[in-house]
Design a protein around this motif. Structure first.
Motif, PDB file in Angstrom:
ATOM      1  N   LEU A  42       0.831  -1.202   0.000  1.00 37.42           N
ATOM      2  CA  LEU A  42       0.000   0.000   0.000  1.00 37.42           C
ATOM      3  C   LEU A  42       0.870   1.259   0.000  1.00 37.42           C
ATOM      4  O   LEU A  42       0.617   2.211  -0.751  1.00 37.42           O
ATOM      5  CB  LEU A  42      -0.939  -0.001   1.205  1.00 37.42           C
ATOM      6  CG  LEU A  42      -2.071  -1.027   1.160  1.00 37.42           C
ATOM      7  CD1 LEU A  42      -2.734  -1.159   2.522  1.00 37.42           C
ATOM      8  CD2 LEU A  42      -3.097  -0.653   0.108  1.00 37.42           C
ATOM      9  N   LEU A  43       1.912   1.268   0.843  1.00 33.57           N
ATOM     10  CA  LEU A  43       2.807   2.422   0.883  1.00 33.57           C
ATOM     11  C   LEU A  43       3.518   2.595  -0.461  1.00 33.57           C
ATOM     12  O   LEU A  43       3.628   3.722  -0.963  1.00 33.57           O
ATOM     13  CB  LEU A  43       3.829   2.272   2.013  1.00 33.57           C
ATOM     14  CG  LEU A  43       3.282   2.347   3.439  1.00 33.57           C
ATOM     15  CD1 LEU A  43       4.384   2.044   4.443  1.00 33.57           C
ATOM     16  CD2 LEU A  43       2.640   3.698   3.715  1.00 33.57           C
ATOM     17  N   ASP A  81      -1.257   7.050   1.464  1.00 29.95           N
ATOM     18  CA  ASP A  81      -0.779   7.774   2.635  1.00 29.95           C
ATOM     19  C   ASP A  81      -0.990   6.892   3.866  1.00 29.95           C
ATOM     20  O   ASP A  81      -2.064   6.307   4.029  1.00 29.95           O
ATOM     21  CB  ASP A  81      -1.587   9.076   2.778  1.00 29.95           C
ATOM     22  CG  ASP A  81      -1.002  10.004   3.807  1.00 29.95           C
ATOM     23  OD1 ASP A  81      -0.861   9.602   4.973  1.00 29.95           O
ATOM     24  OD2 ASP A  81      -0.683  11.152   3.438  1.00 29.95           O
ATOM     25  N   PRO A  82       0.015   6.794   4.742  1.00 28.83           N
ATOM     26  CA  PRO A  82      -0.148   5.924   5.918  1.00 28.83           C
ATOM     27  C   PRO A  82      -1.326   6.306   6.807  1.00 28.83           C
ATOM     28  O   PRO A  82      -1.877   5.450   7.505  1.00 28.83           O
ATOM     29  CB  PRO A  82       1.181   6.053   6.675  1.00 28.83           C
ATOM     30  CG  PRO A  82       1.930   7.143   6.039  1.00 28.83           C
ATOM     31  CD  PRO A  82       1.327   7.412   4.695  1.00 28.83           C
ATOM     32  N   ARG A  83      -1.752   7.569   6.760  1.00 27.81           N
ATOM     33  CA  ARG A  83      -2.932   7.972   7.545  1.00 27.81           C
ATOM     34  C   ARG A  83      -4.211   7.332   7.031  1.00 27.81           C
ATOM     35  O   ARG A  83      -5.220   7.335   7.708  1.00 27.81           O
ATOM     36  CB  ARG A  83      -3.081   9.488   7.535  1.00 27.81           C
ATOM     37  CG  ARG A  83      -1.983  10.208   8.304  1.00 27.81           C
ATOM     38  CD  ARG A  83      -2.109  11.692   8.157  1.00 27.81           C
ATOM     39  NE  ARG A  83      -1.972  12.002   6.730  1.00 27.81           N
ATOM     40  CZ  ARG A  83      -2.221  13.174   6.183  1.00 27.81           C
ATOM     41  NH1 ARG A  83      -2.641  14.154   6.929  1.00 27.81           N
ATOM     42  NH2 ARG A  83      -2.062  13.372   4.897  1.00 27.81           N
ATOM     43  N   ALA A 107      10.766   9.344   1.740  1.00 28.99           N
ATOM     44  CA  ALA A 107       9.624  10.259   1.644  1.00 28.99           C
ATOM     45  C   ALA A 107       8.806  10.282   2.941  1.00 28.99           C
ATOM     46  O   ALA A 107       8.195  11.297   3.277  1.00 28.99           O
ATOM     47  CB  ALA A 107       8.732   9.869   0.474  1.00 28.99           C
ATOM     48  N   LEU A 108       8.796   9.155   3.659  1.00 30.98           N
ATOM     49  CA  LEU A 108       7.962   9.042   4.860  1.00 30.98           C
ATOM     50  C   LEU A 108       8.734   9.166   6.175  1.00 30.98           C
ATOM     51  O   LEU A 108       8.119   9.205   7.231  1.00 30.98           O
ATOM     52  CB  LEU A 108       7.224   7.696   4.854  1.00 30.98           C
ATOM     53  CG  LEU A 108       6.173   7.494   3.780  1.00 30.98           C
ATOM     54  CD1 LEU A 108       5.622   6.081   3.836  1.00 30.98           C
ATOM     55  CD2 LEU A 108       5.045   8.508   3.938  1.00 30.98           C
ATOM     56  N   ARG A 109      10.042   9.228   6.096  1.00 30.01           N
ATOM     57  CA  ARG A 109      10.869   9.177   7.307  1.00 30.01           C
ATOM     58  C   ARG A 109      10.436  10.200   8.356  1.00 30.01           C
ATOM     59  O   ARG A 109      10.343   9.883   9.539  1.00 30.01           O
ATOM     60  CB  ARG A 109      12.328   9.378   6.938  1.00 30.01           C
ATOM     61  CG  ARG A 109      13.266   9.231   8.106  1.00 30.01           C
ATOM     62  CD  ARG A 109      14.691   9.358   7.694  1.00 30.01           C
ATOM     63  NE  ARG A 109      14.823  10.478   6.755  1.00 30.01           N
ATOM     64  CZ  ARG A 109      15.927  10.808   6.159  1.00 30.01           C
ATOM     65  NH1 ARG A 109      17.010  10.109   6.361  1.00 30.01           N
ATOM     66  NH2 ARG A 109      15.980  11.833   5.329  1.00 30.01           N
ATOM     67  N   ASP A 110      10.147  11.421   7.945  1.00 29.08           N
ATOM     68  CA  ASP A 110       9.756  12.464   8.900  1.00 29.08           C
ATOM     69  C   ASP A 110       8.325  12.293   9.397  1.00 29.08           C
ATOM     70  O   ASP A 110       7.900  12.984  10.323  1.00 29.08           O
ATOM     71  CB  ASP A 110       9.914  13.848   8.257  1.00 29.08           C
ATOM     72  CG  ASP A 110      11.369  14.169   7.963  1.00 29.08           C
ATOM     73  OD1 ASP A 110      12.255  13.610   8.643  1.00 29.08           O
ATOM     74  OD2 ASP A 110      11.622  14.972   7.041  1.00 29.08           O
ATOM     75  N   ARG A 111       7.589  11.391   8.766  1.00 32.25           N
ATOM     76  CA  ARG A 111       6.197  11.121   9.170  1.00 32.25           C
ATOM     77  C   ARG A 111       6.047   9.680   9.653  1.00 32.25           C
ATOM     78  O   ARG A 111       4.957   9.120   9.615  1.00 32.25           O
ATOM     79  CB  ARG A 111       5.275  11.355   7.971  1.00 32.25           C
ATOM     80  CG  ARG A 111       5.302  12.770   7.459  1.00 32.25           C
ATOM     81  CD  ARG A 111       4.531  12.957   6.165  1.00 32.25           C
ATOM     82  NE  ARG A 111       3.299  12.215   6.110  1.00 32.25           N
ATOM     83  CZ  ARG A 111       2.799  11.672   4.993  1.00 32.25           C
ATOM     84  NH1 ARG A 111       3.427  11.801   3.855  1.00 32.25           N
ATOM     85  NH2 ARG A 111       1.671  11.010   5.018  1.00 32.25           N
TER      86      ARG A 111
END
Length: 168
Positions: free
Chosen positions: A28-29, A34-36, A69-73
């Motif tokens: 999915l990622l 979006d992980p949200r 891309a997702l590290r900060d989130r």
């Protein structure tokens, strides 16, 4: 494995559910979800923590660009227990659930106290209704109140597997 379809996975212990769910989450990622917008639920905190750890670790190794891309989130990569998810829903929509918005969860001690209060109330009602209800009168004639309370306590402990018996 198609990220355009929702999935529920049920299987016995040790069959690889976590691996399948981690792969699914990663797919999915990788597809840009979006992980949200990903809901991942399991039953225990231990399993949720393990699954989240595997997702983050595997994401770094298998999809480094997605990880960058997702590290900060990374805190948005969430795996929840069923009870935590339900609690969050009730917190978000208390009025729709018929709850006081300031509700709180009962801890183990409070649950035991509330069960005892409910049993006491039920037994008082049984005594009061026995004068007008032959079925209750018969039960009370056959069982002393302490034994009846013990039986009700046992049913309450099995309330998730014996709900119909408890309602009766």
């Amino acid at each position: 494995t198609d990220p355009s379809h929702h999935v529920v996975l049920e299987a016995s212990a040790g069959t690889g559910k976590t691996r399948v769910l981690v792969d699914r989450y990663l797919a999915l990622l990788a597809a840009g979800v979006d992980p949200r917008h990903i809901l991942a639920i399991t039953f225990t905190r231990k399993a949720a923590a393990e699954m989240r750890e595997r997702i983050v670790t595997d994401l770094q190794v298998r999809f480094p660009a997605v990880w960058q891309a997702l590290r900060d989130r990374a805190d948005e990569i969430a795996v929840s227990t069923i009870d935590a998810f339900c609690f969050s829903l009730l917190r978000e929509f208390p009025l729709e659930a018929g709850l006081d918005p300031g509700f709180a969860l009962a801890d183990e001690t409070e649950v035991a106290r509330l069960v005892e209060m409910a049993l006491d109330r039920t037994l008082r009602e049984c005594r009061d209704r026995a004068a007008h209800d032959e079925g209750i009168r018969l039960v009370l004639a056959q069982m002393a109140l302490p034994r009846l309370a013990e039986g009700l306590r046992a049913l309450l402990e099995r309330r998730f597997v014996a709900p119909a018996a408890l309602r009766r």
